[in-house]
Scaffold this motif. Structure first.
Motif, short mmCIF file in Angstrom:
data_model
loop_
_atom_site.label_atom_id
_atom_site.label_comp_id
_atom_site.label_asym_id
_atom_site.label_seq_id
_atom_site.Cartn_x
_atom_site.Cartn_y
_atom_site.Cartn_z
N SER A 42 0.83 -1.21 0.00
CA SER A 42 0.00 0.00 0.00
C SER A 42 0.86 1.26 0.00
O SER A 42 0.53 2.24 -0.67
N VAL A 43 1.98 1.24 0.76
CA VAL A 43 2.89 2.40 0.76
C VAL A 43 3.46 2.61 -0.63
O VAL A 43 3.55 3.75 -1.12
N ALA A 44 3.85 1.53 -1.28
CA ALA A 44 4.43 1.65 -2.62
C ALA A 44 3.40 2.19 -3.62
O ALA A 44 3.72 3.06 -4.45
N VAL A 45 2.17 1.69 -3.52
CA VAL A 45 1.12 2.16 -4.45
C VAL A 45 0.81 3.63 -4.22
O VAL A 45 0.72 4.42 -5.17
N CYS A 46 0.67 4.04 -2.94
CA CYS A 46 0.38 5.44 -2.64
C CYS A 46 1.52 6.35 -3.07
O CYS A 46 1.30 7.44 -3.60
N THR A 47 2.76 5.90 -2.86
CA THR A 47 3.92 6.70 -3.27
C THR A 47 3.95 6.85 -4.78
O THR A 47 4.21 7.94 -5.31
N LEU A 48 3.67 5.78 -5.48
CA LEU A 48 3.65 5.84 -6.95
C LEU A 48 2.57 6.79 -7.46
O LEU A 48 2.81 7.61 -8.36
N LEU A 53 0.93 12.06 -9.63
CA LEU A 53 0.14 13.27 -9.50
C LEU A 53 1.01 14.52 -9.55
O LEU A 53 0.70 15.47 -10.27
N VAL A 54 2.10 14.50 -8.77
CA VAL A 54 2.99 15.66 -8.75
C VAL A 54 3.61 15.87 -10.12
O VAL A 54 3.72 17.02 -10.59
N HIS A 55 3.99 14.79 -10.78
CA HIS A 55 4.60 14.91 -12.11
C HIS A 55 3.62 15.52 -13.10
O HIS A 55 3.98 16.40 -13.91
N SER A 56 2.36 15.06 -13.05
CA SER A 56 1.37 15.59 -13.98
C SER A 56 1.08 17.06 -13.71
O SER A 56 0.86 17.84 -14.64
N ASN A 62 -0.87 23.69 -18.51
CA ASN A 62 -2.19 24.31 -18.34
C ASN A 62 -2.44 24.78 -16.90
O ASN A 62 -3.34 25.59 -16.68
N PHE A 63 -1.66 24.27 -15.94
CA PHE A 63 -1.81 24.75 -14.58
C PHE A 63 -1.32 26.19 -14.43
O PHE A 63 -1.75 26.89 -13.53
N GLY A 64 -0.42 26.60 -15.29
CA GLY A 64 0.05 27.99 -15.28
C GLY A 64 0.78 28.37 -14.00
O GLY A 64 0.44 29.39 -13.38
#
Length: 302
Positions: A42-48, A53-56, A62-64
């Motif tokens: 679960s830690v690995a999945v949440c970290t991934l 999310l941060v990368h996107s 478009n986030f500007g």
């Protein structure tokens, strides 16, 4: 039984040292630490997911983000933030004062006062706060003139309702009266948590109702009232964003006024969210400190 016989009974005699048989059966057990494979997965999945999310967010133009940085400390945004904080403080002070009165009436032995306070809570909790806000803002449509006094006898004040019901007044009345209904139930629950014997003891000492309420009931009820009150303050900070519908320049309206000219909706909404998060974080920290203080007053471990 002699010591030698006891040693032989349990296989612990000094002469048995070096034999294959263990002294005690549990001595041969191997202690293995508990493993939690599901936890690590679960830690690995949440970290991934967090990395994705941060990368996107970082890589999506478009986030500007340059626009976010440009307007984060804009005077218009900071002025709107100040209005939001001022409204939150003013509305909550009004709501707390009214709620103490309403909660006291709700617990009154006078059925008329008790039903009046119940009706107040029923009405303001039963209608949407946005509707109440707009209603107060348009009160001049029902009462164009404001009049205080006795007709044909004397007049203390007479003027246009539009001069009284400004966006600030409508926001304070619309949100404050609504919040008082919720706070009244919180305070009533806190006061009801105090044993009835406390009230009887206070009256036996000759205290009137105002004295035992101020000196006995409320001091004991406050530790139960503080946590939900803190949640209501944080909720009110965010609820003040509704005043943008009556053109009051709070934090959200300030962001809207900028992106209505620049058409950069998302970056300005992110700016507003950042300041809301900062403000709620500070309020949450203050709530924790206040709760810790009152827990010390109760003698509970901090």
């Amino acid at each position: 039984m002699t010591d030698n016989q006891q040693y032989q009974a349990v296989g612990q005699h000094p002469r048995n040292k070096g034999h294959d048989a263990p002294a005690f059966p549990h001595d041969a057990l191997t202690v293995v630490p508990t493993r939690y494979p599901g936890r690590w997965i679960s830690v690995a999945v949440c970290t991934l997911l967090l990395i994705m999310l941060v990368h996107s967010m970082v890589m999506n133009e478009n986030f500007g983000w340059p626009t976010v940085g440009h307007y984060l400390f804009s005077p218009t945004i900071l002025t709107g933030l100040w209005v939001t904080l001022w409204l939150t403080l003013t509305i909550m002070l009004l709501a707390i004062v009214l709620s103490v009165v309403i909660a006291t009436l709700r617990l009154s032995a006078n059925p008329l006062l008790a039903h009046f306070s119940s009706g107040y809570i029923w009405f303001f909790r039963g209608t949407p706060v946005l509707v109440q806000l707009i209603f107060w803002y348009n009160l001049a449509a029902l009462y164009p003139e404001a009049y205080i006094g006795i007709p044909h006898v004397f007049t203390l004040y007479q003027g246009s309702m539009n001069d009284i019901i400004t966006p600030y007044t409508a926001a304070i009345l619309g949100l404050g009266l609504n919040e008082a209904a919720y706070m009244a139930e919180i305070i009533r629950a806190g006061m009801s948590s105090v044993d009835n014997g406390q009230q009887e003891a206070a009256r036996a000492l000759g205290m009137n109702k105002a004295q035992w309420l101020r000196r006995v009931i409320l001091p004991q009820a406050i530790p139960f009232i503080i946590p939900p009150t803190g949640n209501q303050v944080i909720g009110m900070l965010k609820t003040t964003s509704l005043v943008s519908v009556i053109s009051l320049s709070d934090l959200l309206y300030s962001a809207q006024s900028i992106y209505s000219r620049t058409f950069e909706n998302i970056p300005l909404l992110i700016v507003a969210c950042i300041w809301y998060l900062i403000a709620t974080t500070v309020l949450s920290w203050l709530q924790g400190r206040i709760e810790k203080y009152f827990r010390k007053g109760q003698g509970a471990p901090a």
